[in-house]
Design a protein around this motif. Structure first.
Motif, PDB file in Angstrom:
ATOM      1  N   PRO A 196       0.822  -1.201   0.000  1.00 35.25           N
ATOM      2  CA  PRO A 196       0.000   0.000   0.000  1.00 35.25           C
ATOM      3  C   PRO A 196       0.859   1.256   0.000  1.00 35.25           C
ATOM      4  CG  PRO A 196       0.053  -0.978   2.185  1.00 35.25           C
ATOM      5  CD  PRO A 196       0.740  -1.936   1.269  1.00 35.25           C
ATOM      6  N   GLU A 197       0.469   2.243  -0.779  1.00 37.46           N
ATOM      7  CA  GLU A 197       1.228   3.491  -0.871  1.00 37.46           C
ATOM      8  C   GLU A 197       0.537   4.630  -0.140  1.00 37.46           C
ATOM      9  OE1 GLU A 197       3.645   5.586  -4.429  1.00 37.46           O
ATOM     10  OE2 GLU A 197       1.487   5.373  -4.796  1.00 37.46           O
ATOM     11  N   LYS A 198      -0.759   4.817  -0.407  1.00 35.72           N
ATOM     12  CA  LYS A 198      -1.525   5.883   0.238  1.00 35.72           C
ATOM     13  C   LYS A 198      -2.882   5.349   0.670  1.00 35.72           C
ATOM     14  CE  LYS A 198       0.635   9.695  -2.297  1.00 35.72           C
ATOM     15  NZ  LYS A 198       0.419  10.864  -3.181  1.00 35.72           N
ATOM     16  N   VAL A 199      -3.364   5.857   1.795  1.00 35.47           N
ATOM     17  CA  VAL A 199      -4.650   5.427   2.340  1.00 35.47           C
ATOM     18  C   VAL A 199      -5.448   6.664   2.741  1.00 35.47           C
ATOM     19  CG1 VAL A 199      -5.818   4.141   4.177  1.00 35.47           C
ATOM     20  CG2 VAL A 199      -3.675   3.264   3.204  1.00 35.47           C
ATOM     21  N   TYR A 200      -6.706   6.683   2.308  1.00 37.49           N
ATOM     22  CA  TYR A 200      -7.615   7.755   2.732  1.00 37.49           C
ATOM     23  C   TYR A 200      -8.917   7.121   3.201  1.00 37.49           C
ATOM     24  CZ  TYR A 200     -10.750  11.749   2.797  1.00 37.49           C
ATOM     25  OH  TYR A 200     -11.661  12.705   3.200  1.00 37.49           O
ATOM     26  N   ILE A 221      -2.228  -4.826   9.142  1.00 35.18           N
ATOM     27  CA  ILE A 221      -2.352  -3.843  10.218  1.00 35.18           C
ATOM     28  C   ILE A 221      -1.923  -2.461   9.740  1.00 35.18           C
ATOM     29  CG2 ILE A 221      -1.646  -3.228  12.563  1.00 35.18           C
ATOM     30  CD1 ILE A 221      -3.305  -5.782  12.373  1.00 35.18           C
ATOM     31  N   VAL A 222      -0.917  -2.404   8.877  1.00 31.58           N
ATOM     32  CA  VAL A 222      -0.467  -1.118   8.338  1.00 31.58           C
ATOM     33  C   VAL A 222      -1.628  -0.389   7.660  1.00 31.58           C
ATOM     34  CG1 VAL A 222       0.974  -0.042   6.553  1.00 31.58           C
ATOM     35  CG2 VAL A 222       1.962  -1.746   8.100  1.00 31.58           C
ATOM     36  N   VAL A 223      -2.389  -1.094   6.830  1.00 33.43           N
ATOM     37  CA  VAL A 223      -3.520  -0.450   6.139  1.00 33.43           C
ATOM     38  C   VAL A 223      -4.589  -0.045   7.146  1.00 33.43           C
ATOM     39  CG1 VAL A 223      -5.313  -0.711   4.393  1.00 33.43           C
ATOM     40  CG2 VAL A 223      -3.069  -1.748   4.021  1.00 33.43           C
ATOM     41  N   GLY A 224      -4.904  -0.928   8.094  1.00 38.58           N
ATOM     42  CA  GLY A 224      -5.915  -0.601   9.094  1.00 38.58           C
ATOM     43  C   GLY A 224      -5.545   0.587   9.946  1.00 38.58           C
ATOM     44  N   GLU A 225      -4.295   0.655  10.385  1.00 42.73           N
ATOM     45  CA  GLU A 225      -3.840   1.783  11.194  1.00 42.73           C
ATOM     46  C   GLU A 225      -3.839   3.075  10.387  1.00 42.73           C
ATOM     47  OE1 GLU A 225      -2.379   4.205  14.213  1.00 42.73           O
ATOM     48  OE2 GLU A 225      -3.379   2.259  14.270  1.00 42.73           O
ATOM     49  N   ALA A 226      -3.405   3.005   9.130  1.00 43.57           N
ATOM     50  CA  ALA A 226      -3.421   4.194   8.273  1.00 43.57           C
ATOM     51  C   ALA A 226      -4.848   4.703   8.094  1.00 43.57           C
ATOM     52  CB  ALA A 226      -2.786   3.881   6.925  1.00 43.57           C
ATOM     53  N   ALA A 227      -5.796   3.797   7.921  1.00 40.40           N
ATOM     54  CA  ALA A 227      -7.197   4.192   7.761  1.00 40.40           C
ATOM     55  C   ALA A 227      -7.742   4.829   9.034  1.00 40.40           C
ATOM     56  CB  ALA A 227      -8.033   2.978   7.363  1.00 40.40           C
ATOM     57  N   GLU A 228      -7.411   4.260  10.183  1.00 35.68           N
ATOM     58  CA  GLU A 228      -7.845   4.845  11.457  1.00 35.68           C
ATOM     59  C   GLU A 228      -7.291   6.262  11.614  1.00 35.68           C
ATOM     60  OE1 GLU A 228      -9.700   3.842  14.071  1.00 35.68           O
ATOM     61  OE2 GLU A 228     -10.214   1.791  13.479  1.00 35.68           O
ATOM     62  N   ARG A 229      -6.035   6.461  11.257  1.00 33.70           N
ATOM     63  CA  ARG A 229      -5.431   7.800  11.374  1.00 33.70           C
ATOM     64  C   ARG A 229      -6.049   8.780  10.388  1.00 33.70           C
ATOM     65  NH1 ARG A 229       1.067   6.992  12.667  1.00 33.70           N
ATOM     66  NH2 ARG A 229       0.787   5.209  14.083  1.00 33.70           N
ATOM     67  N   SER A 230      -6.338   8.305   9.190  1.00 29.34           N
ATOM     68  CA  SER A 230      -6.942   9.180   8.188  1.00 29.34           C
ATOM     69  C   SER A 230      -8.299   9.691   8.653  1.00 29.34           C
ATOM     70  CB  SER A 230      -7.081   8.427   6.859  1.00 29.34           C
ATOM     71  OG  SER A 230      -7.646   9.252   5.869  1.00 29.34           O
ATOM     72  N   ILE A 231      -9.086   8.820   9.280  1.00 31.46           N
ATOM     73  CA  ILE A 231     -10.385   9.234   9.811  1.00 31.46           C
ATOM     74  C   ILE A 231     -10.203  10.298  10.892  1.00 31.46           C
ATOM     75  CG2 ILE A 231     -12.358   8.462  11.206  1.00 31.46           C
ATOM     76  CD1 ILE A 231     -12.220   5.807   9.667  1.00 31.46           C
ATOM     77  N   ASN A 261      -7.643  12.468  11.359  1.00 32.46           N
ATOM     78  CA  ASN A 261      -7.108  13.782  10.969  1.00 32.46           C
ATOM     79  C   ASN A 261      -7.626  14.290   9.625  1.00 32.46           C
ATOM     80  OD1 ASN A 261      -5.575  12.536   8.910  1.00 32.46           O
ATOM     81  ND2 ASN A 261      -3.789  12.314  10.226  1.00 32.46           N
ATOM     82  N   GLY A 262      -8.420  13.486   8.923  1.00 33.49           N
ATOM     83  CA  GLY A 262      -9.030  13.937   7.677  1.00 33.49           C
ATOM     84  C   GLY A 262      -8.063  14.061   6.520  1.00 33.49           C
ATOM     85  N   GLU A 263      -6.893  13.430   6.620  1.00 37.84           N
ATOM     86  CA  GLU A 263      -5.877  13.571   5.589  1.00 37.84           C
ATOM     87  C   GLU A 263      -5.557  12.228   4.932  1.00 37.84           C
ATOM     88  OE1 GLU A 263      -2.507  15.220   7.525  1.00 37.84           O
ATOM     89  OE2 GLU A 263      -3.458  17.177   7.920  1.00 37.84           O
ATOM     90  N   VAL A 264      -4.977  12.321   3.734  1.00 37.97           N
ATOM     91  CA  VAL A 264      -4.440  11.136   3.081  1.00 37.97           C
ATOM     92  C   VAL A 264      -3.175  10.725   3.821  1.00 37.97           C
ATOM     93  CG1 VAL A 264      -3.441  10.201   0.958  1.00 37.97           C
ATOM     94  CG2 VAL A 264      -5.388  11.788   0.835  1.00 37.97           C
ATOM     95  N   ILE A 265      -3.059   9.441   4.160  1.00 37.09           N
ATOM     96  CA  ILE A 265      -1.896   8.945   4.882  1.00 37.09           C
ATOM     97  C   ILE A 265      -0.907   8.343   3.882  1.00 37.09           C
ATOM     98  CG2 ILE A 265      -1.048   7.351   6.634  1.00 37.09           C
ATOM     99  CD1 ILE A 265      -2.765   9.641   7.729  1.00 37.09           C
ATOM    100  N   ASN A 266       0.297   8.890   3.857  1.00 37.50           N
ATOM    101  CA  ASN A 266       1.378   8.308   3.076  1.00 37.50           C
ATOM    102  C   ASN A 266       1.995   7.191   3.922  1.00 37.50           C
ATOM    103  OD1 ASN A 266       4.200   7.899   2.164  1.00 37.50           O
ATOM    104  ND2 ASN A 266       3.633   9.461   0.654  1.00 37.50           N
ATOM    105  N   VAL A 267       1.885   5.959   3.456  1.00 37.22           N
ATOM    106  CA  VAL A 267       2.282   4.808   4.267  1.00 37.22           C
ATOM    107  C   VAL A 267       3.762   4.848   4.615  1.00 37.22           C
ATOM    108  CG1 VAL A 267       2.528   2.297   4.269  1.00 37.22           C
ATOM    109  CG2 VAL A 267       0.405   3.353   3.464  1.00 37.22           C
TER     110      VAL A 267
END
Length: 405
Positions: free
Chosen positions: A232-236, A373-383, A385-391
């Motif tokens: 995964p590269e970016k998660v929103y 877990i990386v994708v799940g954590e990135a998604a939780e953080r995106s929710i 802070n409202g930002e796209v997460i660069n993995v």
């Protein structure tokens, strides 16, 4: 050949009690080769007991749990289901892990306990099946990954959804047969009832579960990663707590887990994926759609609690002029499909033992567990802070930079 059949499987369909042992051939029971201990004697622990005993090459030797009610309930379940078999109850985690008679450990305790239990379990050198999610934080998940990196015995992660009938067939069609050509985008939907009750209600709090998108949805992020065959590269993500547990308190603490979300994942190889979650639907429904440059696959699984006869699973592959089309109803034999998670837990155990015996079968590795877990954590953080997460930035901040300190 009869010698290669699972006699426990046969007895799930036919009566054999009227036969004496000398008259049993198809129904004769081969003594199990392996003994497993279950760490965590709750609902999922009982499911692991059930499929172990059904698969037949191993048996459950004992259990360990800190909750007396869970121990009592599981012992009662075991006596009822497997009369004549003894179940050992261990006083300590160390004694459960170090018992020299035992070949493997099945860890299915609450998520937040995994890292500490793994640290004790690996001292035994035994084969390990660790339930999902590996841990609740990137730090703990990375630590488990590093612990398991050079582990000599089997270390398998319980991301068993890949063994459900619809996903097993989808993997075959899309990754092996290439029925839809090169994959371009992937979509998974889960609609279901709220989180069920747990001991101390730990799954209602992100601190103990890792958050909904880690606790429950790591299964689906594992599948997205698997089909994408890329990192995964970016998660929103967007999501919120709209319906479930909005007024739920436990020991004075208010529940804080989301109950619906939309997650978009961009992969390094250009594949795009999305995941939709609703946890206040009156059903269990999963759907996957995969589009490639040569066709499309769609599959679903459902349980709607209605008295209407109909297929619980469905799969279609449409290839247009590129090849044949297919529709199917993926399923396992009834006794297996009813043993837990649509039969996926049974095959998770079957392949666990196959791998113990050196007969390699593809199962979820520790590395794959980490990336789910990386994708799940990135998604939780995106929710949050409202930002796209660069993995890569997230991993640099949480993991890599700290390794240099």
């Amino acid at each position: 050949m009869v010698s290669e059949t699972n006699n426990n499987f046969y007895t799930g369909f036919f009566k054999s009690d009227y036969l004496t042992e000398k008259d049993k051939y198809l129904f004769s029971k081969t003594p199990p080769k392996y003994k497993f201990n279950v760490i965590g004697a709750g609902m999922i622990g009982q499911e692991h007991i059930k499929v172990t005993m059904l698969e037949g090459r191993a048996k459950i030797n004992g259990i360990f749990d800190l909750n007396e009610n869970s121990i009592e309930n599981t012992c009662h379940f075991f006596r009822q289901q497997y009369p004549g078999n003894k179940l050992k109850v261990y006083d300590t985690l160390e004694s459960a892990c170090q018992d020299s008679e035992v070949d493997g450990l099945i860890i299915c305790t609450p998520n937040y306990t995994h890292v500490d239990i793994v640290k004790e379990a690996v001292k035994s050198g035994k084969h390990i099946l660790l339930e999902k999610p590996m841990a609740t934080t990137l730090k703990d998940t990375w630590e488990i990954k590093e612990i398991a990196k050079d582990y000599d015995s089997i270390f398998q992660i319980g991301l068993q959804y890949r063994h459900k009938p619809i996903y097993t067939e989808a993997i075959h069609e899309m990754l092996e047969r290439k029925s839809a050509g090169n994959i371009k985008n992937i979509s998974i939907v889960e609609h279901r009832v709220p989180f069920l009750d747990k001991v101390n209600q730990w799954n209602k709090f992100s601190e103990y579960s890792g958050g909904t998108l880690v606790e429950k949805c790591c299964h689906y992020f594992d599948l997205l990663n698997l089909f994408a065959q890329s990192r995964p590269e970016k998660v929103y993500a967007t999501g919120s707590m709209d319906v479930n547990f909005t007024d739920f308190y436990y020991k004075g603490t208010k529940s804080n887990i989301i109950d619906n979300a939309m997650v978009t994942v961009n992969y390094e190889n250009g594949i795009k994926a999305q995941f939709q979650l609703c946890m206040f639907a009156p059903m269990f429904y999963e759907e996957i759609t995969i589009c490639g440059d040569g066709g499309r696959l769609k599959a679903y699984e459902k349980e709607d609690f209605l008295p209407i006869n109909g297929d619980r699973t469905y799969l279609e592959v449409l290839s247009g002029e590129n090849g044949t089309a297919k529709t199917a109803v993926p399923c396992y034999p009834t006794v297996i499909q009813g043993s837990g998670h649509s039969g996926a837990t049974y095959y998770e155990h079957k392949y666990f033992i196959d791998n113990i015996e050196g007969n390699y079968k593809a199962t979820a590795t520790v590395e794959e567990g980490f990336w789910s877990i990386v994708v799940g954590e990135a998604a939780e953080r995106s929710i949050k802070n409202g930002e796209v997460i660069n993995v890569s930035d997230m991993l640099e901040q949480d993991i890599y930079s700290k390794l240099l300190e």
